[in-house]
Design a protein around this motif. Structure first.
Motif, PDB file in Angstrom:
ATOM      1  N   HIS A   1      30.824  26.427 -51.029  1.00  0.00           N
ATOM      2  CA  HIS A   1      31.482  27.702 -50.754  1.00  0.00           C
ATOM      3  C   HIS A   1      31.122  28.804 -51.761  1.00  0.00           C
ATOM      4  O   HIS A   1      30.886  29.956 -51.358  1.00  0.00           O
ATOM      5  N   PRO A   2      31.038  28.522 -53.072  1.00  0.00           N
ATOM      6  CA  PRO A   2      30.683  29.606 -54.011  1.00  0.00           C
ATOM      7  C   PRO A   2      29.233  30.070 -53.890  1.00  0.00           C
ATOM      8  O   PRO A   2      28.877  31.111 -54.467  1.00  0.00           O
ATOM      9  N   TRP A   3      28.417  29.315 -53.141  1.00  0.00           N
ATOM     10  CA  TRP A   3      26.981  29.601 -53.107  1.00  0.00           C
ATOM     11  C   TRP A   3      26.507  30.093 -51.748  1.00  0.00           C
ATOM     12  O   TRP A   3      25.303  30.319 -51.561  1.00  0.00           O
ATOM     13  N   ILE A   4      27.418  30.262 -50.796  1.00  0.00           N
ATOM     14  CA  ILE A   4      27.005  30.679 -49.454  1.00  0.00           C
ATOM     15  C   ILE A   4      26.327  32.039 -49.481  1.00  0.00           C
ATOM     16  O   ILE A   4      25.254  32.242 -48.883  1.00  0.00           O
ATOM     17  N   ASP A   5      26.924  33.012 -50.165  1.00  0.00           N
ATOM     18  CA  ASP A   5      26.314  34.343 -50.227  1.00  0.00           C
ATOM     19  C   ASP A   5      24.945  34.289 -50.892  1.00  0.00           C
ATOM     20  O   ASP A   5      24.010  34.996 -50.473  1.00  0.00           O
ATOM     21  N   THR A   6      24.809  33.461 -51.899  1.00  0.00           N
ATOM     22  CA  THR A   6      23.522  33.331 -52.596  1.00  0.00           C
ATOM     23  C   THR A   6      22.449  32.809 -51.654  1.00  0.00           C
ATOM     24  O   THR A   6      21.344  33.362 -51.581  1.00  0.00           O
ATOM     25  N   PHE A   7      22.757  31.749 -50.899  1.00  0.00           N
ATOM     26  CA  PHE A   7      21.745  31.170 -50.013  1.00  0.00           C
ATOM     27  C   PHE A   7      21.540  32.005 -48.750  1.00  0.00           C
ATOM     28  O   PHE A   7      20.498  31.874 -48.091  1.00  0.00           O
ATOM     29  N   ASN A   8      22.487  32.872 -48.451  1.00  0.00           N
ATOM     30  CA  ASN A   8      22.264  33.818 -47.360  1.00  0.00           C
ATOM     31  C   ASN A   8      21.243  34.883 -47.724  1.00  0.00           C
ATOM     32  O   ASN A   8      20.811  35.659 -46.861  1.00  0.00           O
ATOM     33  N   ARG A   9      20.883  34.939 -48.999  1.00  0.00           N
ATOM     34  CA  ARG A   9      19.820  35.847 -49.423  1.00  0.00           C
ATOM     35  C   ARG A   9      18.437  35.363 -48.989  1.00  0.00           C
ATOM     36  O   ARG A   9      17.465  36.115 -49.075  1.00  0.00           O
ATOM     37  N   ILE A  10      18.335  34.098 -48.556  1.00  0.00           N
ATOM     38  CA  ILE A  10      17.047  33.628 -48.027  1.00  0.00           C
ATOM     39  C   ILE A  10      16.739  34.426 -46.767  1.00  0.00           C
ATOM     40  O   ILE A  10      17.489  34.397 -45.794  1.00  0.00           O
ATOM     41  N   LYS A  11      15.663  35.148 -46.808  1.00  0.00           N
ATOM     42  CA  LYS A  11      15.382  36.094 -45.730  1.00  0.00           C
ATOM     43  C   LYS A  11      15.029  35.373 -44.430  1.00  0.00           C
ATOM     44  O   LYS A  11      14.673  34.191 -44.420  1.00  0.00           O
ATOM     45  N   GLU A  12      15.147  36.090 -43.332  1.00  0.00           N
ATOM     46  CA  GLU A  12      14.744  35.544 -42.046  1.00  0.00           C
ATOM     47  C   GLU A  12      13.237  35.299 -42.046  1.00  0.00           C
ATOM     48  O   GLU A  12      12.466  36.084 -42.592  1.00  0.00           O
ATOM     49  N   HIS A  13      12.837  34.183 -41.465  1.00  0.00           N
ATOM     50  CA  HIS A  13      11.423  33.858 -41.340  1.00  0.00           C
ATOM     51  C   HIS A  13      11.033  34.024 -39.874  1.00  0.00           C
ATOM     52  O   HIS A  13      11.819  33.709 -38.977  1.00  0.00           O
TER      53      HIS A  13
ATOM     54  N   TYR B   1      25.334  24.636 -42.861  1.00  0.00           N
ATOM     55  CA  TYR B   1      23.936  24.992 -42.611  1.00  0.00           C
ATOM     56  C   TYR B   1      23.844  26.247 -41.753  1.00  0.00           C
ATOM     57  O   TYR B   1      23.003  27.125 -42.002  1.00  0.00           O
ATOM     58  N   GLY B   2      24.719  26.331 -40.759  1.00  0.00           N
ATOM     59  CA  GLY B   2      24.744  27.536 -39.932  1.00  0.00           C
ATOM     60  C   GLY B   2      25.226  28.754 -40.699  1.00  0.00           C
ATOM     61  O   GLY B   2      24.760  29.869 -40.477  1.00  0.00           O
ATOM     62  N   GLN B   3      26.151  28.527 -41.641  1.00  0.00           N
ATOM     63  CA  GLN B   3      26.682  29.645 -42.423  1.00  0.00           C
ATOM     64  C   GLN B   3      25.638  30.250 -43.361  1.00  0.00           C
ATOM     65  O   GLN B   3      25.813  31.379 -43.810  1.00  0.00           O
ATOM     66  N   ILE B   4      24.588  29.513 -43.664  1.00  0.00           N
ATOM     67  CA  ILE B   4      23.507  30.088 -44.481  1.00  0.00           C
ATOM     68  C   ILE B   4      22.263  30.361 -43.637  1.00  0.00           C
ATOM     69  O   ILE B   4      21.165  30.558 -44.161  1.00  0.00           O
ATOM     70  N   GLY B   5      22.445  30.358 -42.306  1.00  0.00           N
ATOM     71  CA  GLY B   5      21.388  30.825 -41.417  1.00  0.00           C
ATOM     72  C   GLY B   5      20.369  29.803 -40.981  1.00  0.00           C
ATOM     73  O   GLY B   5      19.323  30.171 -40.437  1.00  0.00           O
ATOM     74  N   PHE B   6      20.664  28.508 -41.174  1.00  0.00           N
ATOM     75  CA  PHE B   6      19.715  27.479 -40.758  1.00  0.00           C
ATOM     76  C   PHE B   6      20.204  26.798 -39.481  1.00  0.00           C
ATOM     77  O   PHE B   6      21.386  26.489 -39.344  1.00  0.00           O
ATOM     78  N   GLN B   7      19.279  26.547 -38.565  1.00  0.00           N
ATOM     79  CA  GLN B   7      19.605  25.806 -37.355  1.00  0.00           C
ATOM     80  C   GLN B   7      19.488  24.319 -37.659  1.00  0.00           C
ATOM     81  O   GLN B   7      18.419  23.821 -38.006  1.00  0.00           O
ATOM     82  N   LEU B   8      20.586  23.598 -37.534  1.00  0.00           N
ATOM     83  CA  LEU B   8      20.638  22.180 -37.858  1.00  0.00           C
ATOM     84  C   LEU B   8      20.179  21.362 -36.652  1.00  0.00           C
ATOM     85  O   LEU B   8      20.739  21.463 -35.562  1.00  0.00           O
ATOM     86  N   LEU B   9      19.147  20.547 -36.872  1.00  0.00           N
ATOM     87  CA  LEU B   9      18.638  19.670 -35.814  1.00  0.00           C
ATOM     88  C   LEU B   9      19.230  18.275 -36.006  1.00  0.00           C
ATOM     89  O   LEU B   9      19.030  17.642 -37.045  1.00  0.00           O
ATOM     90  N   LEU B  10      19.937  17.799 -35.005  1.00  0.00           N
ATOM     91  CA  LEU B  10      20.635  16.516 -35.063  1.00  0.00           C
ATOM     92  C   LEU B  10      20.028  15.574 -34.028  1.00  0.00           C
ATOM     93  O   LEU B  10      20.458  15.540 -32.881  1.00  0.00           O
ATOM     94  N   ASN B  11      19.000  14.838 -34.430  1.00  0.00           N
ATOM     95  CA  ASN B  11      18.288  13.932 -33.519  1.00  0.00           C
ATOM     96  C   ASN B  11      17.824  14.677 -32.269  1.00  0.00           C
ATOM     97  O   ASN B  11      18.129  14.285 -31.130  1.00  0.00           O
TER      98      ASN B  11
END
Length: 410
Positions: free
Chosen positions: A211-223, A259-269
């Motif tokens: 939780h304290p790092w969500i904003d930080t990892f949201n700085r990873i720009k869109e690819h 994972y979704g909160q920091i902008g990543f699409q989680l692949l589950l099998n």
């Protein structure tokens, strides 16, 4: 349990005895020796208390990591010192036996301990001591960008030169320096890759760690071609005692949501296609599958509908999955991206020439690129750290992989 505890206490007592002998050989001031003894005893009591007060309902904390770090910093050098003095004791025993039984010498049975051996032992012990101090102060945030070009004869033409940034094993619950993490995110963004992949372990155990790092990892720009992730073994909350299955399930749901909160699409099998021009590649993501850890990954389900002709990149957190299920799989997974091992966070690496870590005695693939019959696995050394709050020799890694069409590896 009692026997193991007794063995552990005896082992530490022997180590402390040898260390004290080395100090006593070089230091003659009584009060310095007393101070050394009191300090050593205090550290030992603190470490034993720290381990026996570990709360399995909480899991790893900053305090437990400090205790682990302190134990390694104090006792690995003392073990080195003890080995040197043990070697001298064996020599003294042999020489004493020769003098007493063969030469009938009237001198004491054991020759006195030699000062230079204690000096040698202390000098050798200083190497791991200083290395471990470096690891907990600097090494754990000494991020390295490692670039790897991999050639595939059947790579679709449009993907020649396609770049992928990989991060793995964030372990956000271990972080203690926002500036360093922001610096690492800047490094990730500077790579300007086409796609970014995160191969699991966003936390140590609890969703709240992130939780304290969500904003930080949201700085990873869109690819341009997306941000994708899979789960790691720590994401399942397997290593603590939960008050109920409901609480464990809720934590697992919240971790997947992270994972979704920091902008990543989680692949589950499952898999998805990455389209570029008229060509496409399949990106396959499995849940954790480890030889000695949770086996939730379902490769068959994740690749359902894919054929041998499809170019496939697989995300699977634990590289033992590649060793046991992937590298000889008939569906031909071209490239697998893993993490998990951290390279044990301790080892020796001379890029291009030599690498060693205790991890290699546990994992056939533990850091860097490996190949089998034209199929590859890349094992990321990890972004964060766990248990030991540092890194020596095996530095935190941001990987940049370039896909090339061709028949050679560079």
């Amino acid at each position: 349990m009692v026997f193991r505890l007794l063995f552990f206490i005896v082992f530490l007592f022997v180590i402390e005895l040898y260390a004290f002998q080395a100090v006593k050989t070089l230091v003659k001031d009584k009060w310095i020796l007393v101070a050394y003894g009191v300090l050593s005893l205090a550290i030992l009591i603190y470490i034993i208390y720290g381990f026996f007060s570990f709360d399995r309902s909480v899991g790893q904390t900053k305090q437990t990591m400090f205790t682990m770090g302190l134990m390694l910093v104090v006792y690995i050098p003392k073990i080195v010192l003890a080995i040197v003095l043990l070697g001298e004791d064996i020599f003294r025993l042999v020489m004493g036996s020769v003098n007493y039984f063969v030469e009938n010498s009237n001198e004491g049975f054991l020759p006195s301990r030699r000062k230079f051996v204690s000096q040698l032992g202390l000098g050798l012990a200083a190497v791991p001591f200083l290395s471990l101090i470096y690891g907990v102060t600097i090494g754990k945030y000494n991020y390295k960008v490692i670039k790897q070009r991999i050639f595939f004869p059947d790579l679709p033409d449009a993907f020649d030169g396609f770049t992928i940034t990989q991060i793995s094993d964030v372990h956000s619950g271990s972080f203690d320096n926002p500036d360093k993490i922001n610096y690492a995110i800047d490094l990730v963004n500077e790579q300007n890759s086409d796609m970014i992949l995160f191969t699991g372990d966003i936390v140590n155990t609890h969703a709240k760690e992130m939780h304290p790092w969500i904003d930080t990892f949201n700085r990873i720009k869109e690819h341009e071609y997306g941000k994708f992730s899979v789960l790691g073994n720590h994401d399942y909350g397997e290593y603590v005692t939960w008050p109920s299955q409901v609480a464990k399930n809720q934590n697992f749901k919240e971790i997947k949501d992270l994972y979704g909160q920091i902008g990543f699409q989680l692949l589950l099998n499952e898999h998805t296609f990455i389209q570029k021009g008229n060509d496409k590649i399949a990106l396959v993501g499995v849940e954790n599958w480890g030889k000695n850890f949770k086996q939730a990954g379902d490769l068959e389900k994740a690749s359902e509908g894919l054929g041998n002709h499809d170019f496939k990149i697989l995300m699977s957190h634990d590289p033992s999955h590649w060793e046991y299920e992937v590298k000889n799989n008939e569906k031909n997974f071209h490239l697998t991206l893993s993490g998990h091992t951290h390279g044990m966070q301790f080892g020796i690496e001379i890029p291009g020439y030599f690498k060693w870590s205790l991890a290699q005695y546990v994992y056939a693939q533990w850091a860097g690129l490996y190949e089998h019959l034209g199929r590859y696995v890349y094992v990321n050394r990890g972004f964060g750290f766990h248990a030991y709050p540092g890194r020596v020799g095996i530095m935190p890694e941001i990987t940049v992989i370039e896909l090339k069409k061709g028949d050679r590896v560079a």
